[in-house]
Design an enzyme around this catalytic site. Structure first.
Site, short mmCIF file in Angstrom:
data_model
loop_
_atom_site.label_atom_id
_atom_site.label_comp_id
_atom_site.label_asym_id
_atom_site.label_seq_id
_atom_site.Cartn_x
_atom_site.Cartn_y
_atom_site.Cartn_z
N ARG A 41 30.48 9.70 13.29
CA ARG A 41 30.41 11.07 12.52
C ARG A 41 31.49 10.94 11.33
O ARG A 41 32.57 10.11 11.37
CB ARG A 41 31.10 11.75 13.57
N HIS A 54 40.51 24.40 16.94
CA HIS A 54 39.19 23.60 17.18
C HIS A 54 39.67 22.13 17.42
O HIS A 54 40.62 21.77 17.35
CB HIS A 54 38.57 23.56 15.61
N ASP A 69 44.44 24.86 11.82
CA ASP A 69 44.87 24.34 10.59
C ASP A 69 46.00 25.20 10.05
O ASP A 69 45.94 26.49 9.98
CB ASP A 69 43.70 24.22 9.57
N HIS A 91 43.55 21.96 17.87
CA HIS A 91 44.80 22.28 16.80
C HIS A 91 44.22 23.56 16.11
O HIS A 91 43.06 23.86 16.11
CB HIS A 91 45.07 21.25 15.99
#
Ligand SMILES: O=C(O)CCC(=O)C(=O)O
Ligand SMILES: [Fe+2]
Length: 374
Positions: free
Chosen positions: A298, A288, A232, A230
Site C-alpha cells: 500500500r 485513524h 493529525d 492517532h
C-alpha cells in the site's frame, strides 16, 4: 518564534528509533514489530458504515461536507479538480522512491533532529513496537535530497511532480476550508472572517508538508501495525491512497472502526486537531490508523495543511458566545506541535478551557492504549 513548519518541528524533537529494516525482504515478523500485547492491530471491530463520498461539483457540497465533518471528521471527495494524470504521476513518484534499495534511501535518512526525508513515522516514539511502514516527508523543495537518490534529470522530474501536486493541494485545501467553514455560516470578507485568510481568501501564509507513506506486504499482518491510531496535528489533511485498503477511522462516538475503501480518483479529507479548535469542537479531529496485508503493497500521500506558523489558532468568535464558551485557548501551530510531542493523544485536552488543574496533569501522560476504544 519559528517561522516555518520545519523549524517548528525541529524545536520539538521526538525520540525515534534509527535502525530501519528493509521491510520488503523480511520473511518472518521480528518481535520488535509484533504487537502481541494490547493494543492488538488484529482487533478490528469494523463497522458496516461508510464514510461519505461527496461530489465537490454538487450544488449542496458545502452542506454535505459540513454534515460529514460533524458526524465523522472525514469524507472522501470526487470531482475535486486535481488532474487524473497528476494523481497517477505522484503515486508513481512515491512508488519509485520507496522501491529504491534501502541503502540508497538511507542516503536521505532523517537526521536525529531532522524532520524532512526518509524514516519511520514521528509517532513511533510513543509506542513500544515498531510500525510496518516507511515514510518520506517533504517540506519545501525536495531537490537537494532527490539529487542524492537519482541522476539529475530523474531528480528534476520527481521535484516537478511534487511541485505541481503541492500547488494543486494548496489550492484545494483553501477551497475546502471555505466549504467547511461556509457550512458553519463563516464567510470570507464578513466580520466572522478568518483573520489570516488574505484578501483573496486563499490563505497565502498557510504552511504544509507532504508525507509519502509506504506499507509493504507483511508476512504476519494480524500482528503488525501499519500506522498506529492517532489524530493529525493539522487543520486538515488531504490523502491520496492507492488501490489497496488500509486506512481505518474511529467513528466519532467510539463505537468502532470503519475502513475507508479506495475509491478510484477520489481523495480523502480528514479534520485535524487545529480545525477542531478553530470550530470550537464542532468538527472533531478524527482518530485513524492503518492496517497492512499479506500480499499487497500500500502507498499513500498525505498533504498536511496548517496555518502560518506565527498565527494563534483559537475558536472563531462567530462560534462562541453566551451558552457556547470557547473550549480551547489560543495556540500557534508550533506551540501545538510542542504539546503533541509531549502529550500525544492528550494534546487537545491540554489546550482545553478551563485549563486542566495541576493535579490533572498526570492524566495527560500519553495513553498508547487508545486502540482499545474499539
Ligand atoms: O496511509 C494512510 O492512509 C494514512 C496516513 C496518515 O495517517 C498520516 O500520514 O498521517
Ligand atoms: Fe494521519
Amino acid at each position: 518564534m519559528p517561522s516555518r513548519i520545519s523549524d517548528a518541528l525541529k524545536d520539538h524533537p521526538v525520540h525515534l528509533p534509527h535502525n530501519i529494516l528493509d521491510l520488503g525482504s523480511v520473511k518472518e515478523l521480528p518481535d520488535s514489530y509484533a504487537w502481541n500485547a494490547p493494543p492488538l492491530p488484529c482487533d478490528r471491530t469494523v463497522l458496516d458504515l461508510s464514510v461519505p463520498v461527496i461530489d465537490l461539483g454538487h450544488p449542496g457540497a458545502s452542506t454535505l461536507i459540513g454534515h460529514a465533518c460533524k458526524e465523522w471528521g472525514v469524507f472522501q471527495m470526487t470531482n475535486h479538480g486535481v488532474p487524473r494524470d497528476l494523481l497517477t504521476e505522484v503515486e508513481r513518484a512515491g512508488r519509485d522512491l520507496f522501491s529504491l534499495p534501502l541503502q540508497q534511501k538511507m542516503r536521505v535518512a532523517r537526521k536525529p533532529d531532522g524532520v524532512s526525508d526518509y524514516g519511520v513515522t514521528r509517532i513511533s516514539s510513543f509506542f513500544p513496537k515498531l510500525m510496518w511502514s516507511e515514510g518520506f516527508t517533504v517540506i519545501g523543495s525536495p531537490l537537494e535530497h532527490a539529487r542524492l537518490l537519482w541522476p539529475h534529470d530523474r531528480a528534476a522530474g520527481f521535484c516537478d511532480v511534487i511541485g505541481r501536486y503541492n500547488d494543486e493541494m494548496r489550492r484545494l485545501a483553501g477551497k475546502l476550508m471555505w466549504l467547511m467553514l461556509g457550512a458553519l455560516g463563516i464567510r470570507h470578507h464578513s466580520e466572522d472572517d478568518v483573520t489570516w485568510a488574505g484578501p483573496n481568501g486563499d490563505f497565502p501564509g498557510a504552511s504544509a508538508a507532504l508525507q509519502m507513506n509506504s506499507y509493504p506486504a507483511c508476512p504476519d499482518p494480524d500482528q503488525a501495525m501499519g500506522l498506529a491510531a492517532h489524530t493529525d496535528s493539522t487543520l486538515l489533511t488531504i490523502l491520496l491512497q492507492n488501490d489497496t485498503a488500509g486506512l481505518q477511522v474511529m467513528k466519532g462516538d467510539g463505537s468502532g472502526w470503519a475502513t475507508v475503501p479506495p475509491v478510484d480518483g477520489a481523495l480523502v479529507v480528514n479534520v485535524g486537531d487545529l480545525l477542531q479548535m478553530l470550530t470550537n469542537g464542532t468538527y472533531p479531529s478524527i482518530v485513524h490508523r492503518v492496517f497492512v496485508t499479506r500480499n499487497a503493497h500500500r502507498h499513500s500521500i498525505a498533504y498536511l495543511y496548517g496555518p502560518p506558523s506565527g498565527v494563534k489558532i483559537a475558536p472563531l468568535p462567530a462560534l462562541t458566545g453566551p451558552g457556547h464558551p470557547a473550549l480551547f485557548w489560543p495556540v500557534t501551530w508550533s506551540e501545538y506541535l510542542g504539546m503533541k510531542a509531549k502529550h500525544f493523544d492528550k494534546a487537545l485536552t491540554s489546550v482545553r478551557l478551563p485549563p486542566p488543574r495541576v493535579s490533572d496533569m498526570e492524566s495527560l501522560t500519553p495513553d498508547v492504549n487508545i486502540e482499545t476504544k474499539s
